[in-house]
Motif scaffolding. Structure first.
Motif, PDB file in Angstrom:
ATOM      1  N   CYS A  47       5.452   5.243  10.753  1.00 54.87           N
ATOM      2  CA  CYS A  47       5.171   6.090  11.957  1.00 54.87           C
ATOM      3  C   CYS A  47       3.775   6.782  12.043  1.00 54.87           C
ATOM      4  CB  CYS A  47       6.038   7.376  11.275  1.00 54.87           C
ATOM      5  SG  CYS A  47       5.539   8.180   9.942  1.00 54.87           S
ATOM      6  N   CYS A  52       7.948   8.338   7.292  1.00 59.54           N
ATOM      7  CA  CYS A  52       8.846   7.440   6.890  1.00 59.54           C
ATOM      8  C   CYS A  52       8.429   7.027   5.295  1.00 59.54           C
ATOM      9  CB  CYS A  52       8.506   6.466   8.073  1.00 59.54           C
ATOM     10  SG  CYS A  52       7.044   5.366   7.651  1.00 59.54           S
ATOM     11  N   CYS A  55       3.765   4.110   4.000  1.00 60.22           N
ATOM     12  CA  CYS A  55       2.435   4.134   3.640  1.00 60.22           C
ATOM     13  C   CYS A  55       2.160   4.759   2.324  1.00 60.22           C
ATOM     14  CB  CYS A  55       1.597   4.764   4.538  1.00 60.22           C
ATOM     15  SG  CYS A  55       2.105   6.481   4.445  1.00 60.22           S
ATOM     16  N   CYS A  67      -1.185   7.812   5.190  1.00 59.80           N
ATOM     17  CA  CYS A  67      -1.378   7.803   6.564  1.00 59.80           C
ATOM     18  C   CYS A  67      -1.814   9.436   6.810  1.00 59.80           C
ATOM     19  CB  CYS A  67      -0.073   7.614   7.472  1.00 59.80           C
ATOM     20  SG  CYS A  67       1.050   8.784   7.252  1.00 59.80           S
TER      21      CYS A  67
HETATM   22  S1  FES Z   1       4.770   8.406   6.499  1.00 65.15           S
HETATM   23 FE1  FES Z   1       5.313   6.737   7.773  1.00 65.15          FE
HETATM   24  S2  FES Z   1       3.336   5.626   7.846  1.00 65.15           S
HETATM   25 FE2  FES Z   1       3.026   7.358   6.578  1.00 65.15          FE
END
Ligand code: FES
Ligand code: FES
Length: 175
Positions: A47, A52, A55, A67
């Protein structure tokens, strides 16, 4: 340092035990540093806004969303990515458990799931409570299925492999 109105900085991070330096735009995320400057692509961008968990990596053994973390925040610190947890010649025992329990399908979320799973075990061992922990003063938290589900709730799997993921983590770290 500023160049053409863009602020830059040199950062030095130890990634999986190897010192890595780069001169970067100070707005560079840790995720971008890992993937684009260091060249390790096991860590995934889902995301890119903290929703999500794809990462997830470890900084000084604590999980972070790369992220949402600026690379400059990791300056001088130890970053562990999935490549530092295990590889094809020597899987981490949690990676083996994911295979045994069908804890993935496409695999896109898996690096983040494994990093989170490793980190939640050390959080529980250090007595860090979650919202479902009964004894907030315990020196160590038992990782029941409810604890594992709660602590993994920030890592989404679009393939719906959550039951296998929870089973794998429970086999390795569960109470
Ligand atoms: S929490 Fe989704 S890419 Fe970082
Ligand atoms: S295995 Fe496909 S998103 Fe989780």
């Amino acid at each position: 340092m500023e160049h053409d109105g863009i602020s830059t900085a040199k950062v030095t991070v130890r990634v999986n035990g190897s010192s890595q330096s780069a001169a970067i735009d100070t707005r560079t995320s840790l995720l971008e540093l890992i993937r684009q400057h260091v060249g390790l692509t096991g860590t995934k961008r889902g995301c890119n806004q903290g929703a999500c968990g794809a990462c997830t990596v470890l900084i000084d053994d604590q999980r972070v969303l790369s992220c949402l973390t600026l690379a400059v925040q990791a300056d001088g610190r130890e970053v562990t990515t999935i490549e530092g947890i295990g590889d094809t010649t020597q899987l981490h025992r949690l990676q083996s458990a994911f295979i045994d329990h069908d804890g993935f399908q496409c695999g896109y979320c898996t690096a983040g799931q494994i990093c989170s799973g490793v980190a939640l075990a050390s959080e529980a061992a250090a007595g860090v409570p979650s919202v479902v922990t009964d004894d907030l003063h315990a020196d160590e938290v038992d990782l029941s299925l409810a604890e594992i589900r709660e602590r993994m709730s920030g890592n989404l799997c679009r393939c719906g492999a959550h039951n296998g993921i929870i089973a794998a983590i429970s086999e390795v770290y569960g109470s």
